[in-house]
Structure formats: C-alpha cells, structure tokens
Design an enzyme around this catalytic site. Structure first.
Site, PDB file in Angstrom:
ATOM      1  CG  ASP A   1      -1.886   1.123   1.278  1.00  0.00           C
ATOM      2  OD1 ASP A   1      -2.739   1.179   0.383  1.00  0.00           O
ATOM      3  OD2 ASP A   1      -1.796   1.954   2.200  1.00  0.00           O
TER       4      ASP A   1
ATOM      5  CD  GLU B   1      16.127 -13.985   3.941  1.00  0.00           C
ATOM      6  OE1 GLU B   1      15.340 -14.495   4.780  1.00  0.00           O
ATOM      7  OE2 GLU B   1      16.795 -12.964   4.163  1.00  0.00           O
TER       8      GLU B   1
END
Length: 548
Positions: free
Chosen positions: A219, A268
């Site tokens: 956002d 990751e």
C-alpha cells in the site's frame, strides 16, 4: 493478546501451475474481506467467510487471491490504519483463521497475496501511543514525523502539505508538536529514515512469509520516503497533483533501496514469493523503476485503469506500458477496478447501465488478452455497478467526511457481494445473520451468484469462459508484446503469438457495428457477432478473440 501460529507451509500448486514465474501472466482476484462473505452472521465479512468461498474462486479460474487488510485496527480507514501487523482483527477472525485460509487456498492451487501497509500505521499502534505518552523527548517520536509548528506560538502546521483525504496533512498534539499524516489524522506516517522502521517491517514480512503467504501488495509503495527538509509545495489544490506531477512526499528515489532489501527477503523463501507496488507515479516509466530486477515484481497500472473508452488512448497507454515494463524485463499489469475507484461498469456507462455492462465485458476480454498479469476486483465478474445512492449515515470512507478530499466516496464500490436469495443481504452471511455493514440495493437480486450460475448469457459464466479460454490458449496473457493489425477507426486489433499458438483480439469501441474480414475461428466474444462468407459484423462495444 497477540495470536501466534508456529507452523509454516509452502503452496502445493503443482496441480494447476507448472511453469516458473507464475506471476508474469497470473490472473489475481482482489478480495475486500469485509465485503466478500460473512462467516458468522454479524454483517461483516471475515476470513472464515473467505475460506468457505475459495472453491468459488477456484471454479472462476483465477490463479491467486489478494486480500485487503485484515489486521488489528480501529478501522478508521477500513483497516489501512494498522495497530498490530502480526494479529488478525477480531472482526475478521483470529490467526488460526488466517492459517486455515492459506492452507485451503494452497490445497486448491490458489496463491495468496496480502496487503502490507508500510507508509503509515494507526494512532493506536503501540509505538505512536508511547510517543505521545512520553512527550517531546520520546525517542519513539523519531520513528514518525513530529515537528514543531510555525508561527509565534507554533500554532501553524510545519509546512503546507495537504492530506490525500483533504485538509492539512498535520495534526497538533497536546504538547504542541505536530505529526505528519498523508491520509487520515488517525494514520501517522512512519519515518523511514529511522533504522527501527526498516527492521520492524523486515520482521513483519518474515512473519507472514513463514505463515506461507505467496506475496505482498504494498500500500502507498511510492510514499515511504519524503524529500529532505519536508519543503513546502506552494500549491493550494495539491490533491489534483497526485499521480500526475512530482510532489516531495511521493515517489522519492530513496524508496528503491527499501525495496531492494525487501526483494532479498522474498528470495530467501521457496515458491516464488512476490511483491506488488501500489505506486501512483507521474508516468508509467517512473512506475517501471520499482520493477528493476532487484526490486519488486509488479506495479499496478493506474494509467491504464484511468483511461477512458477510446481506441486511440487505449492503444497509446498499452504501448507505453509495454515499452516501460519491457525496459526492466518486468510484466505489465492490467486492472479495471479496485476498492478505491468507481466500478468500471459504471465508469464506462455514460449513464446507461446496459451500455456500461457491454463495455465492461468487452474491456475484460481486451485486458485478459494483453501480455502480463490481470487483476479482477471482487464482484466485477457479476457485473456489479457502483452503488451511487448510499445514505450519508451509513458511509464510512474517511474521504467522505473531509472536505476537498477525493471526489465522492469509495463506499460505493465496497458494498458486500450478493450470493443468493430474493432479498438483502442476499446470502452474504448465514440465513439467520443480520444485515450487511453497507446496504445492498434490492436490484442486486439479479446479480447474485445463484441467479447467474448456469445461465450462459450471464456475466459470471462469461468470466468463467474467458478465464478458461485464456488458460487453454497461452498466447492470451503470455509474452511481452502485441502486433497491431490494420483496423477501421475506433477499432483495436492485435495478434499474439507464442510457440503454442496464435490468437487475435479485436475490439470495437465505436457506437455502431463494424464489419471486418474474420482473422480466424472465434474463441470467445463479449457479444453475439454475425458472420458470412469470411466477413464478420462485430457489434458496438464488443470484443472478439480468434484462434488464427
């Protein structure tokens, strides 16, 4: 008390998605949780309601679900004022409900994207509450933008910035300092120059990635960094500048290093986790900067969303979008509606609901044929129009209560979905539940899922067919370019070719039928077309897909 789920899991999507980089041509469905489905009968949509309706989304044919905020919040801005980023607001359920939703979605082959709100938090966030309690010397004030005021007694705001919702972007606290909020006063902006803010959001990202979510919609991704010194703008109607001109609190270059660090975290994790930017920038070229190979994966194409029903303008924005995204090897995105804008069936209607729906369906086929990823906002597959006659007393959009803010109100596109039945709330919740949090028009009976299922002429079955055909024909959505074909004025026609086939998309944006030479066999049309002897008449406001 915080709610914790310790198990982590990754999606099993092998039954539906076999290729890598799923996000490059995915169809992503936006769920606005408070308005999607009510699981407990309190009139407010919730996570159990979403989970129960996931098979509906699977049958619709989308690839992923994006959930607007469901975190603990006072709901001053429908959950975009977050008090605790690691818990579920009780109005939506609890952490086990979020875990169950992700698991069920993955079992169905659907990926899950959640909102993250890093530009600002709630005034009820513990950091902000402590910053107020501890006074001017609190080190926590450095995590926000606290400033002394101007004037003899500091009675004037520190600068001339205005809130996106209208009025000044500053509020004064009891001890005389002012704090910055680019949105509602209940939404103080974080200071991203402070290391603790970076560390906190790195932790938040990992918390939800460990739960198994597949990505984030960011956002106000363009708002995190403010220009040094917070300079005045010198313009009295700043809202009119947003998204079209440079301002010192949006789209500053410093945001890019933040997203490089986020990209490293996403990588990751197994399973191709992604991040999508809500970035209102002056140009699509500026938006593309968020998508360089070491930053984010997608950015919403607001220039496309705000383009009218005009062939020349649409072709121009499609070309600009593809050129900009190809320059950074990122996929374009295409979107027609969301929870912040008037539904496109109403925007395109020019006051005629039938015309608006015709154009909306034609626009959907155009969008789904373009190379890249497409976003569907809940209810557009039902042909829902904007609700324009909500009583003032039920409205909740903060922009409605602040003069000079965003035009109108966003509540009209957030009215809860109709699922079944003859009267409101149309199956939104259990049979013995209460009315929905925003009232549905009585006319929505004909738009319900139950009323449309099995009707080949319905908007719902049209969407199901369109998504099925798109999945069967990879030239729809795949790749990076379009090959424009000669077409009459007011008509767009382009060819898409991949190793697995060729399709042509033709869109008649004029008010009259247009006759052309058929470029192939019809795959799908948004309106009935008439063909004879190699010629075909495409109705006004219609799109046809062809296998060439």
């Amino acid at each position: 008390m915080p709610q914790h789920v310790t198990t982590a899991h990754t999606p099993d999507t092998s039954n539906t998605i076999a290729h890598r980089e799923w996000w490059r041509d995915a169809v992503i469905y936006q769920v606005y949780p408070r308005s999607f489905a009510d699981g407990n009968g309190d009139g407010m949509g919730d996570l159990p309601g979403v989970t129960a309706r996931l098979p509906y989304l699977k049958r619709l044919g989308v690839d992923a679900v994006w959930l607007s905020p469901f975190y603990t919040s006072p709901q001053a801005d429908a959950g975009y004022d977050v008090a605790d980023y690691r818990t579920v607001d009780p109005m939506f359920g609890a952490m086990p409900d979020a875990d169950a939703l992700v698991r069920e979605a993955h079992a169905l082959g659907l990926r899950v994207i959640v909102d993250v709100v890093p530009n600002h938090c709630s005034e009820q966030h513990e950091w902000f509450k402590q910053a107020l309690r501890d006074g001017r010397d609190s080190p926590l004030r450095e995590r926000f933008h606290f400033r002394p005021g101007k004037g003899e007694d500091g009675q004037l705001p520190p600068n001339d910035w205005e809130s996106v919702f209208g009025g000044p972007a500053w509020t004064r606290v009891a001890d005389g300092d002012w704090y910055l909020h680019l949105f509602a006063p209940e939404q103080p902006d974080f200071n991203w120059e402070h290391r603790a803010v970076h560390d906190e959001f790195h932790s938040i990202l990992r918390f939800w990635l460990d739960l198994g979510i597949d990505g984030f919609r960011i956002d106000v991704a363009h708002g995190l960094v403010k220009a040094a010194g917070l300079p005045d703008i010198g313009h009295e109607e700043q809202v009119k500048l947003l998204g079209s001109q440079a301002v010192p609190y949006f789209d500053q270059d410093g945001v890019h290093e933040i997203y490089r660090s986020w990209r490293r975290i996403l990588e990751e994790y197994a399973g191709e986790r992604i991040a999508v930017a809500e970035a209102w920038t002056p140009t699509v070229e500026r938006s593309a900067l968020y998508l360089r190979p070491d930053e984010l994966h997608q950015a919403f194409n607001f220039e496309y969303l705000t383009t009218g029903w005009d062939a020349a303008e649409l072709r121009a924005v499609i070309d600009r979008s593809l050129d900009a995204m190809n320059s950074v090897a990122a996929p374009a995105t295409w979107v027609l509606s969301n929870h912040d804008v008037v539904r496109h069936s109403t925007r395109f209607s020019e006051g005629d609901e039938a015309r608006g729906l015709r154009r909306a369906k034609a626009a959907t086929l155009l969008m789904l044929a373009l190379p890249g990823s497409a976003y569907i906002y809940q209810g557009e597959e039902l042909g829902l129009p904007e609700v324009t006659e909500l009583p003032d007393e039920v409205r909740q959009d903060p922009a409605f209560f602040r003069s000079a803010g965003q035009d109108g109100t966003r509540d009209g596109c957030r009215v809860p979905l109709p699922w079944s039945g003859e009267q409101a709330p149309f199956g939104f919740g259990p049979a013995d539940g209460g009315p929905s949090w925003l009232p549905q028009p009585a006319s929505w009976k004909r738009f319900s899922v139950r009323a449309q299922e099995g009707d080949p002429a319905s908007t719902l079955e049209f969407y199901r067919s369109a998504l099925a055909v798109r999945r069967e024909h990879p030239a729809l959505g795949a790749g990076r370019d379009v090959e424009w074909l000669d077409a009459p004025d007011g008509v767009l026609s382009f060819r898409r070719t991949t190793a697995r086939g060729t399709v042509v998309c033709t869109v008649n944006l004029t008010a009259e039928p247009v006759t052309i030479a058929a470029p192939g066999t019809v795959l799908l049309s948004s309106a009935e077309s008439v063909g004879a002897a190699g010629q075909v008449s495409i109705p006004a406001d219609a799109t046809v897909w062809w296998a060439a």
